[in-house]
Design an enzyme around this catalytic site. Structure first.
Site, PDB file in Angstrom:
ATOM      1  N   SER A  21       0.845  -1.193   0.000  1.00  0.00           N
ATOM      2  CA  SER A  21       0.000   0.000   0.000  1.00  0.00           C
ATOM      3  C   SER A  21       0.884   1.247   0.000  1.00  0.00           C
ATOM      4  CB  SER A  21      -0.936  -0.023   1.221  1.00  0.00           C
ATOM      5  OG  SER A  21      -1.939   0.956   1.095  1.00  0.00           O
ATOM      6  N   ASN A  22       0.353   2.368   0.426  1.00  0.00           N
ATOM      7  CA  ASN A  22       1.141   3.602   0.466  1.00  0.00           C
ATOM      8  C   ASN A  22       0.624   4.478   1.613  1.00  0.00           C
ATOM      9  OD1 ASN A  22      -1.005   5.460  -0.600  1.00  0.00           O
ATOM     10  ND2 ASN A  22      -0.866   4.021  -2.303  1.00  0.00           N
ATOM     11  N   ARG A  23       1.206   5.672   1.744  1.00  0.00           N
ATOM     12  CA  ARG A  23       0.959   6.503   2.940  1.00  0.00           C
ATOM     13  C   ARG A  23      -0.307   7.349   2.863  1.00  0.00           C
ATOM     14  NH1 ARG A  23       5.736  10.136   2.873  1.00  0.00           N
ATOM     15  NH2 ARG A  23       4.508  11.236   4.421  1.00  0.00           N
ATOM     16  N   ALA A  88      -4.557   7.501  -4.094  1.00  0.00           N
ATOM     17  CA  ALA A  88      -3.216   7.024  -4.431  1.00  0.00           C
ATOM     18  C   ALA A  88      -3.358   5.525  -4.738  1.00  0.00           C
ATOM     19  CB  ALA A  88      -2.262   7.274  -3.273  1.00  0.00           C
TER      20      ALA A  88
END
Ligand code: PMT
Length: 216
Positions: A21-23, A88
């Site tokens: 995943s991402n932030r 995102a």
């Protein structure tokens, strides 16, 4: 206007407990949704896994993966005047996903990945006279990369943010963005709250709608 807004990250699971995943916290996309309902627009918010409360009067659809988000956007887009892709979206997913938790010894040292579809590009054939807005999260030259994405994704507006600054981009409550369109010079906005940036995006959408009314 009827607005479809995406927010947050996607999760690409390897097994039920592990994922790529991402932030993204969802704050920027939720702020656009909040700003739009404040102005009386009808908002559907497709949210990846985030912990934020749903703004009042927003219809929220929760998704997990990029493929889930694509399915939701594909289903909801026909009813909208504009799509604002703030999410995102993970560009890659593990090639195989296990339904049960992989034992330590079963987890491969190297995880094979395959590309996710680009949601904006996939939706381009359904754009018709809808307004498409994207975001560009950059760590290099934000404007050059955003310009490339504006063109390659067929967007009406791209909101470029430099995600290397501590007061902009992921997770924080403020952002520093530049608006790029196919026809006007880039417009850099001052550092401000994500809600105020959301309001500036809604201003832009309203102006654009007045200039070229959308009959969809
Ligand atoms: O959620 P926050 O913590 O508040 O952080 C906000 C943010 C940094 C996530 C947000 O401001 C932002 O920049 N969102 C876009 C992040 C991103 O994925 O940028 P990108 O440059 O990789 O993608 C460009 C555009 O294509 C984006 O509109 C994205 O939604 C879209 N995209 C990307 C990949 C993909 N497979 N399909 C897409 O449609």
């Amino acid at each position: 206007m009827k607005l479809l807004i995406t927010a947050g990250p996607t999760r690409e699971h390897l097994d039920p407990v592990r994922f790529l995943s991402n932030r993204s916290s969802g704050k920027m996309g939720f702020a656009v949704a909040q700003a739009a309902v404040e102005r009386g627009h009808t908002v559907t918010l497709v949210a990846g896994p985030v912990t934020l409360p749903t703004p009042e009067q927003v219809f929220r659809v929760d998704v997990v993966s990029a493929l889930d988000m694509l399915a939701a956007v594909r289903r909801l887009l026909p009813y909208q005047h504009a799509l604002v892709m703030c999410a995102a979206v993970a560009d890659w997913r593990p090639k195989s996903q296990s339904d049960t938790k992989l034992k330590k010894t079963e987890v491969p040292i190297e995880v094979a990945l395959e590309p996710n579809p680009d949601i904006l590009k996939t939706m381009l054939p359904l754009k018709e006279d809808r307004i498409f807005v994207g975001f560009a999260a950059e760590t290099g030259d934000p404007l050059a990369e955003a310009q490339r994405k504006l063109t390659s994704k067929g967007l009406d507006l791209i909101v470029a943010n430099d995600v290397t600054r501590p007061d902009a981009g992921f997770e924080v409550d403020t952002n520093l963005v530049t608006f790029l369109t196919p026809s006007e010079p880039p417009r850099a906005l001052p550092l401000q709250s994500k809600l105020d940036i959301g309001r500036a995006i809604v201003d832009w959408l309203e102006q654009r709608e007045r200039a070229a009314p959308n009959i969809t």
